[in-house]
Design an enzyme around this catalytic site. Sequence first.
Site, PDB file in Angstrom:
ATOM      1  N   THR A  70       0.804  -1.217   0.000  1.00 59.03           N
ATOM      2  CA  THR A  70       0.000   0.000   0.000  1.00 59.03           C
ATOM      3  C   THR A  70       0.835   1.265   0.000  1.00 59.03           C
ATOM      4  O   THR A  70       1.997   1.259   0.432  1.00 59.03           O
ATOM      5  CB  THR A  70      -0.904   0.010   1.249  1.00 59.03           C
ATOM      6  OG1 THR A  70      -1.596   1.256   1.354  1.00 59.03           O
ATOM      7  CG2 THR A  70      -0.087  -0.170   2.521  1.00 59.03           C
ATOM      8  N   TYR A  79      -1.707   0.870  10.666  1.00 53.43           N
ATOM      9  CA  TYR A  79      -1.906   0.106   9.434  1.00 53.43           C
ATOM     10  C   TYR A  79      -0.678   0.181   8.536  1.00 53.43           C
ATOM     11  O   TYR A  79      -0.168  -0.847   8.063  1.00 53.43           O
ATOM     12  CB  TYR A  79      -3.139   0.620   8.698  1.00 53.43           C
ATOM     13  CG  TYR A  79      -3.275   0.107   7.287  1.00 53.43           C
ATOM     14  CD1 TYR A  79      -3.586  -1.222   7.036  1.00 53.43           C
ATOM     15  CD2 TYR A  79      -3.082   0.951   6.189  1.00 53.43           C
ATOM     16  CE1 TYR A  79      -3.705  -1.701   5.740  1.00 53.43           C
ATOM     17  CE2 TYR A  79      -3.211   0.480   4.891  1.00 53.43           C
ATOM     18  CZ  TYR A  79      -3.517  -0.844   4.673  1.00 53.43           C
ATOM     19  OH  TYR A  79      -3.625  -1.309   3.378  1.00 53.43           O
TER      20      TYR A  79
END
Length: 301
Positions: free
Chosen positions: A116, A140
Amino acid sequence: MRFENVVQDHKSGQEASLKALIFGKNGQVAQELQRRCGAWRLEVRGSDEANFETPEICAAFVAATDADVVINAAAYTAVDRAETDEARAEMVNATTPGAIAQAAALRGLPLVHISTDYVFDGSGQTPFLPQDPTGPLGAYGRSKLAGEEAVRAAGGVHAILRTSWVVSSHGANFVKTMLRLGAERDRLTIVADQIGGPTPAAAIADACFSIAEQLCADPAKSGSYHFSGAPDVSWADFAREIFAQAGLGCEVADIPSSAYPTPAKRPQNSRMDCSSTQTVFGIARPDWRQGLRAILHDLKA
């Protein structure tokens, strides 16, 4: 012991030359991998079998598979919840991918691992290169960065594919949220100072298959790559295009990130330089506007 949960080629009816073991059965990308497998044979594992909180079980699937390549499309993606659930995010996004990568390396199987833009700090306005310094803003991003590091440390053939703003007709995502809210309201306030590339899950699936096939043929292509939709856009302008294509008259008002506080800080700059992906694999950035049309068509169908 052989595990059996094989999806045969449903398009050509011919014997496939390559087989992929896929983790993340019900996620956006994995569902598109199953829809778009073409001549590939698939062994698909979901959380009911391959629970990513049990790394040894997931590694065992790799040890037992007869697949030619492994694609990890599983992840803990609850960005805000991760701030108070970091240990679980770390297990799912780092520890278990590391175990899968080690098992794949022992078998000599290439691994495609999806990551990501959240591994970066989101500063500036220049697109991030794969080799740029990382600096995640929250739990995250930290867990996904640790997963990348674990995949590299395993020492096997791999491609880490960083992507952003994933959308599809499956699951929960920005497109589906905007369609619901746009049908209910006349006006929405949307963040306009976060810029990135919306990426159709279908395009990510196609990229994964192409990269996997090329890694099998040329392991020297191992490395970290970026893949996001073009052109870069703000969330507010993305919403406007969703409403325009869907024929919804909902007005969009721009707001800064400061007006929409969230538990986890979002990167303002999610632009990613995808040129090495095109140079090495011949895969260009997809036009997310065309991808959006396909998503809306799927949802109507």
